[in-house]
Design an enzyme around this catalytic site. Structure first.
Site, mmCIF file in Angstrom:
data_model
loop_
_atom_site.group_PDB
_atom_site.id
_atom_site.type_symbol
_atom_site.label_atom_id
_atom_site.label_comp_id
_atom_site.label_asym_id
_atom_site.label_seq_id
_atom_site.Cartn_x
_atom_site.Cartn_y
_atom_site.Cartn_z
ATOM 1 N N ASP A 277 -32.916 -19.507 1.914
ATOM 2 C CA ASP A 277 -32.627 -19.251 3.333
ATOM 3 C C ASP A 277 -33.113 -17.832 3.646
ATOM 4 O O ASP A 277 -32.574 -16.860 3.124
ATOM 5 C CB ASP A 277 -31.114 -19.393 3.553
ATOM 6 C CG ASP A 277 -30.664 -19.047 4.966
ATOM 7 O OD1 ASP A 277 -31.125 -18.024 5.497
ATOM 8 O OD2 ASP A 277 -29.838 -19.775 5.526
ATOM 9 N N SER B 267 -25.985 -11.850 5.311
ATOM 10 C CA SER B 267 -25.861 -11.252 6.636
ATOM 11 C C SER B 267 -24.673 -10.317 6.808
ATOM 12 O O SER B 267 -24.703 -9.464 7.684
ATOM 13 C CB SER B 267 -25.798 -12.354 7.685
ATOM 14 O OG SER B 267 -24.639 -13.120 7.500
ATOM 15 N N HIS C 37 -24.439 -19.329 3.510
ATOM 16 C CA HIS C 37 -23.990 -19.599 4.881
ATOM 17 C C HIS C 37 -23.337 -20.978 5.004
ATOM 18 O O HIS C 37 -23.666 -21.916 4.264
ATOM 19 C CB HIS C 37 -25.211 -19.531 5.809
ATOM 20 C CG HIS C 37 -24.863 -19.608 7.260
ATOM 21 N ND1 HIS C 37 -25.070 -20.736 8.015
ATOM 22 C CD2 HIS C 37 -24.309 -18.690 8.085
ATOM 23 C CE1 HIS C 37 -24.663 -20.497 9.259
ATOM 24 N NE2 HIS C 37 -24.212 -19.264 9.322
ATOM 25 N N LYS D 130 -33.482 -15.488 15.583
ATOM 26 C CA LYS D 130 -33.058 -14.104 15.323
ATOM 27 C C LYS D 130 -34.264 -13.178 15.560
ATOM 28 O O LYS D 130 -34.572 -12.887 16.696
ATOM 29 C CB LYS D 130 -32.438 -14.000 13.935
ATOM 30 C CG LYS D 130 -31.171 -14.893 13.856
ATOM 31 C CD LYS D 130 -30.359 -14.672 12.620
ATOM 32 C CE LYS D 130 -29.328 -15.772 12.385
ATOM 33 N NZ LYS D 130 -28.189 -15.773 13.307
ATOM 34 N N HIS E 287 -32.211 -14.231 7.810
ATOM 35 C CA HIS E 287 -32.054 -12.819 8.203
ATOM 36 C C HIS E 287 -33.212 -11.957 7.716
ATOM 37 O O HIS E 287 -33.080 -10.740 7.612
ATOM 38 C CB HIS E 287 -30.715 -12.276 7.690
ATOM 39 C CG HIS E 287 -29.566 -12.909 8.393
ATOM 40 N ND1 HIS E 287 -29.119 -12.500 9.628
ATOM 41 C CD2 HIS E 287 -28.812 -13.987 8.065
ATOM 42 C CE1 HIS E 287 -28.116 -13.267 10.019
ATOM 43 N NE2 HIS E 287 -27.914 -14.183 9.093
ATOM 44 N N GLU F 217 -29.851 -17.095 -0.540
ATOM 45 C CA GLU F 217 -30.391 -16.426 0.648
ATOM 46 C C GLU F 217 -31.178 -15.190 0.247
ATOM 47 O O GLU F 217 -30.967 -14.640 -0.837
ATOM 48 C CB GLU F 217 -29.243 -15.998 1.583
ATOM 49 C CG GLU F 217 -28.432 -17.169 2.110
ATOM 50 C CD GLU F 217 -27.351 -16.743 3.098
ATOM 51 O OE1 GLU F 217 -27.425 -15.638 3.671
ATOM 52 O OE2 GLU F 217 -26.409 -17.542 3.287
ATOM 53 N N ASN G 179 -28.515 -10.350 17.013
ATOM 54 C CA ASN G 179 -29.440 -10.792 15.964
ATOM 55 C C ASN G 179 -30.862 -10.956 16.500
ATOM 56 O O ASN G 179 -31.734 -11.449 15.784
ATOM 57 C CB ASN G 179 -28.957 -12.100 15.342
ATOM 58 C CG ASN G 179 -27.807 -11.867 14.373
ATOM 59 O OD1 ASN G 179 -27.640 -10.771 13.855
ATOM 60 N ND2 ASN G 179 -27.012 -12.885 14.149
#
Ligand code: PMP
Length: 405
Positions: A213, A188, A141, A247, A216, A184, A53
């Protein structure tokens, strides 16, 4: 030790469900990512990492590393305390300013990880907002789920990215109660984008706050790498944005950014922030250098290369007839659809071909959708990709996956 049997039983269950995790011991070499040396009990071998990541390779970036050297030489190792008790340094203050500026918010707050950011913030919202209802995407998540559960607020889970379902849940609840929609920007495991504009519209219609969120996505999307909200021009419609420094920014830590009053309240009430030693100054220094770099033209170039690499790998998988899942983002999932064969594929790639990609099995993804999740970075080249495709094709056949469909 007493009560060991309980631990043995728990481990037995994990083993029998095929969920026991083995960590690969990796010796990284500065400047050689994605190559690394994997250490096993019976020796070592060179591997190409395909599941990191550290999406952009910033963990190996010279400017980031040099800024960390400077910080450790001048500030030493640890921060020495919680933020309140001697654990705030110039780097923490500057990093929070930089993060607020990146996300075009009034203020930001650092946590020791993205996990803690979500858990601490969401759990505190329930204490701040009386009668709160939190609406949570089904694929959110674990750190968000944990925070929501601990918030004490009522919560409703809407089917993944299903805005009609979200609407029906919102319509069902008392319009006077305060509401937060948590979701999100990039999911992911499937690599799909959250339906941000529609969710913001619903939030406006039902007077709800938005909690996003961008773990990613930060560093990788948007003009300055602020994430998908910036890319779509809706950053001002996100009330609280959460991200990681671990990440694409290549270091470690997490944060939220929002209105100054919100940040002040979370700062003053979230136990995961208050009662924990603050991030090491060296981490904050590295993250600061990384964010600053990714906001410039250099960052824009890196983002373009990154997207091109992801597209190239997807195309190579498609050309080879491999079942690459339909992901619009930088995440490249390859569907295997069986836990044992997914694990066997990953093991054979590692031990026979020096290709390291972790299998993703239940409960991380639903049964029957077991997969390998590839994350090509700007430094994965065409030769590595061709070697990868060739190796997968060979093992695919060996495991009978070509006949599975
Ligand atoms: N949110 C999402 C969507 C994640 O995937 C992760 C970690 N994989 C986190 C939060 C936690 O971030 P961190 O690794 O910085 O704790």
């Amino acid at each position: 030790m007493k009560h060991l049997k309980a631990f043995e039983d728990a481990l037995g269950n994990i083993h029998s469900e095929g969920r026991y995790r083995v960590f690969i011991d990796l010796q990284r070499h500065k400047g050689r990512f994605p190559k690394a040396t994997a250490r096993f009990e019976d020796g070592e071998r060179e591997v190409t990492i395909w599941c990191s990541n550290d999406y952009l390779g910033m963990g190996q970036d010279d400017d980031v590393i040099n800024s960390m050297h400077d910080a450790i030489d001048s500030f030493g190792a640890g921060s020495g305390g919680t933020r309140n008790i001697s654990g705030t340094t110039r780097y923490h203050v500057e990093l929070e300013r930089e993060l607020a500026d990146l996300h075009e918010k009034e203020a930001a707050l650092l946590f020791t990880s993205g996990y803690v950011s979500n858990d601490a913030t969401l759990s505190t919202l329930g204490k701040i907002m009386k009668d709160l209802i939190i609406y949570s995407d089904q694929l959110n998540h674990a750190s968000m789920i944990e925070g929501i559960r601990r918030s004490g607020a009522d919560y409703r889970v809407f089917r993944h990215n299903d805005v009609d379902h979200l609407r029906s849940l919102l319509e069902n609840d008392d319009s006077d109660r305060p509401k937060v929609i948590a979701f999100e920007s990039v999911y992911s495991m499937d690599g799909d984008f959250g339906r941000m504009k529609e969710i913001c519209d619903l939030a406006d219609e039902f007077n709800a706050l938005t909690y996003l969120d961008e773990v990613h996505a930060v560093g990788m999307y948007g003009q300055e790498g602020a994430g998908v909200a910036q890319m779509l021009g809706v950053a001002d419609r996100i009330d609280i944005v959460e991200g990681t420094l671990g990440k694409a920014f290549g270091v470690m830590g997490g944060y939220i950014a929002s209105k100054a009053t919100v940040i002040d309240a979370i700062r003053s009430m979230a136990s995961g922030f208050i009662f924990s030693t603050s991030t090491c100054p060296v981490m904050a220094a590295g993250a600061l250098a990384s964010i600053q770099k990714l906001r410039t033209d250099e960052g824009r170039k890196l983002r373009a290369i990154h997207q091109a690499k992801a597209a190239e790998l997807k195309q190579k998988f498609r050309d080879a007839g491999l079942p690459v899942m339909d992901s619009p983002s930088h995440i490249v999932p390859l569907l295997v659809g069986d836990p044992e064969r997914c694990k066997a594929l990953s093991d054979t790639l590692l031990f026979d071909f020096g290709i390291y990609v972790q299998p993703i099995n239940y409960p991380t993804v639903p049964r029957g959708t077991e997969r390998l999740r590839f994350t090509p970075s700007p430094v994965h080249d065409a030769v590595m990709m061709d070697e990868l495709v060739e190796a997968i094709l060979a093992v695919w056949k060996q495991l009978g996956l070509d006949k599975a469909a």
